[in-house]
Design an enzyme around this catalytic site. Structure first.
Site, mmCIF file in Angstrom:
data_model
loop_
_atom_site.group_PDB
_atom_site.id
_atom_site.type_symbol
_atom_site.label_atom_id
_atom_site.label_comp_id
_atom_site.label_asym_id
_atom_site.label_seq_id
_atom_site.Cartn_x
_atom_site.Cartn_y
_atom_site.Cartn_z
ATOM 1 N N GLY A 119 0.916 -1.521 0.179
ATOM 2 C CA GLY A 119 0.057 -0.401 -0.393
ATOM 3 C C GLY A 119 0.485 1.465 0.518
ATOM 4 N N ARG A 159 6.803 1.830 1.043
ATOM 5 C CA ARG A 159 6.898 0.379 1.716
ATOM 6 C C ARG A 159 7.564 -0.396 0.224
ATOM 7 N NH1 ARG A 159 5.682 -3.494 6.103
ATOM 8 N NH2 ARG A 159 7.225 -2.569 6.666
ATOM 9 N N ARG A 184 2.592 11.831 -8.215
ATOM 10 C CA ARG A 184 2.294 11.922 -6.477
ATOM 11 C C ARG A 184 2.644 10.960 -5.883
ATOM 12 N NH1 ARG A 184 -3.695 12.546 -6.839
ATOM 13 N NH2 ARG A 184 -4.564 13.532 -8.783
ATOM 14 N N ARG A 232 -0.505 -8.474 -4.306
ATOM 15 C CA ARG A 232 -0.460 -7.465 -3.813
ATOM 16 C C ARG A 232 -0.374 -7.668 -2.137
ATOM 17 N NH1 ARG A 232 -2.350 -3.957 0.337
ATOM 18 N NH2 ARG A 232 -3.922 -4.768 1.917
ATOM 19 N N SER A 254 -1.053 -5.436 5.091
ATOM 20 C CA SER A 254 -0.779 -6.397 5.785
ATOM 21 C C SER A 254 -2.819 -6.118 5.929
ATOM 22 C CB SER A 254 -0.698 -5.079 6.853
ATOM 23 O OG SER A 254 -1.279 -3.710 7.020
ATOM 24 N N GLU A 276 -9.112 -6.163 5.077
ATOM 25 C CA GLU A 276 -7.881 -4.595 3.870
ATOM 26 C C GLU A 276 -8.447 -4.179 3.645
ATOM 27 O OE1 GLU A 276 -8.953 -6.004 0.898
ATOM 28 O OE2 GLU A 276 -6.598 -6.373 0.552
ATOM 29 N N MET A 277 -7.773 -3.244 2.288
ATOM 30 C CA MET A 277 -9.382 -2.629 1.861
ATOM 31 C C MET A 277 -8.633 -2.416 0.351
ATOM 32 S SD MET A 277 -8.841 0.744 5.035
ATOM 33 C CE MET A 277 -10.555 1.352 4.564
ATOM 34 N N SER A 293 -1.747 -7.826 11.166
ATOM 35 C CA SER A 293 -0.794 -6.500 11.475
ATOM 36 C C SER A 293 -1.716 -6.233 13.417
ATOM 37 C CB SER A 293 -0.798 -4.870 11.103
ATOM 38 O OG SER A 293 -1.922 -4.996 10.655
ATOM 39 N N ASP A 294 -2.351 -6.514 12.961
ATOM 40 C CA ASP A 294 -3.706 -6.148 14.752
ATOM 41 C C ASP A 294 -4.923 -7.346 14.624
ATOM 42 O OD1 ASP A 294 -4.203 -3.861 11.975
ATOM 43 O OD2 ASP A 294 -5.849 -3.866 13.338
ATOM 44 N N ARG A 307 6.836 -7.201 13.674
ATOM 45 C CA ARG A 307 6.144 -6.628 12.586
ATOM 46 C C ARG A 307 7.248 -7.275 11.338
ATOM 47 N NH1 ARG A 307 3.816 -2.314 15.197
ATOM 48 N NH2 ARG A 307 5.350 -0.803 14.366
HETATM 49 N N1 HPA Z 1 -8.859 -2.583 8.914
HETATM 50 C C1 HPA Z 1 -8.815 -2.380 7.611
HETATM 51 N N2 HPA Z 1 -7.493 -2.374 7.384
HETATM 52 C C2 HPA Z 1 -6.470 -3.121 7.962
HETATM 53 C C3 HPA Z 1 -6.288 -3.053 9.179
HETATM 54 C C4 HPA Z 1 -7.470 -2.795 9.265
HETATM 55 O O1 HPA Z 1 -8.087 -3.455 10.727
HETATM 56 N N3 HPA Z 1 -5.656 -3.585 9.619
HETATM 57 C C5 HPA Z 1 -4.621 -3.647 8.408
HETATM 58 N N4 HPA Z 1 -5.179 -2.936 7.452
#
Ligand code: HPA
Length: 237
Positions: free
Chosen positions: A23, A27, A46, A90, A93, A183-184, A207-208, A221
């Site tokens: 992302g 990185r 950009r 991709r 995290s 993720e997104m 990651s969380d 991490r």
């Molecule tokens: N939400 C969305 N995307 C993410 C998250 C999350 O908690 N952690 C890492 N990417």
């Protein structure tokens, strides 16, 4: 139609056939400097940096996608359509929805569920679950096996929303759609690959955790990030 509105490269050849997409463009720079040889920067527009170099003799490009489906939707479309890129993986995290996906685990994504309108608006796809390309999944799993690194294969949630305060926050998506993490970006990447007849995959580190809210250390991490990157780089053909 090159250069594109978002990528300045004037030749297709500066991109490898396989692009790894974190992302964060910084990185991408870190990955290129850490893992690749003979690195050349091939995009600055950009600050969405792209670097092409060689990993064990294989040409590979690493480029930032930005956060969210609108952003990865633009960059992956332009790479596939105008720069003749064949495969985008991709490398990102995610936040875990379940205790079975622990912090620092590595996930190979089989499918992305999303409530996003991206695929419907772009291609009139009605599905809310899109698959990654089977070959890419197989190559990631084979690479993980060769490296002796355990991975989880599963469906994940691609969300448009990071800060969510409505509904059951995540339990509804987890239980209804069987997603182990959130993720997104993947859903838009998979939609573009499907429409353009290209290959896409996704590998993530946890990651969380939305369940345990564990704290992570930067050292751990980095270690799990390295595991994920080695798998992704080994999987490049
Ligand atoms: N939400 C969305 N995307 C993410 C998250 C999350 O908690 N952690 C890492 N990417």
């Amino acid at each position: 139609m090159i250069p594109t509105p978002h990528i300045e490269a004037r030749s297709k050849d500066v991109f490898a056939k396989t692009v790894l997409m974190p992302g964060d463009p910084l990185r991408a720079e870190f990955i290129a400097k850490t893992y690749l040889e003979n690195v050349e920067k091939v995009n600055n527009v950009r600050n969405m940096f792209a670097f092409t170099g060689y990993y064990k003799g294989k040409k590979v490009t690493v480029m930032g996608s930005g956060m969210g489906m609108p952003s990865i939707g633009i960059y992956s479309y332009e790479l596939f359509k105008f720069y003749d890129v064949d495969t985008i993986i991709r490398v990102g995290s995610c936040g875990s929805y379940t205790e079975s996906a622990k912090i620092y685990d590595v996930i190979v994504v089989n499918e992305a569920y999303s409530e996003s309108s991206y695929a419907k608006v772009a291609f009139n796809y009605q599905e809310n679950i899109l698959e990654s390309t089977k070959n890419v999944v197989d190559e990631l799993n084979d690479a993980a096996k060769r490296l002796n690194i355990d991975v989880i294969n599963s469906r994940i949630h691609s969300s448009d929303v990071f800060y969510r305060h409505h509904g059951d926050v995540f339990v509804d998506v987890r239980d209804k759609y069987n997603c182990v993490a959130v993720e997104m970006e993947s859903f838009a990447l998979f939609a573009n690959a499907k429409y353009l007849g290209k290959n896409a995959g996704c590998i993530l580190t946890v990651s969380d955790s939305l369940v345990t809210h564990e704290a992570t250390t930067s050292e751990e991490r980095q270690k799990s990030f390295n595991k994920m990157m080695e798998i992704a780089l080994e999987a490049v053909k």
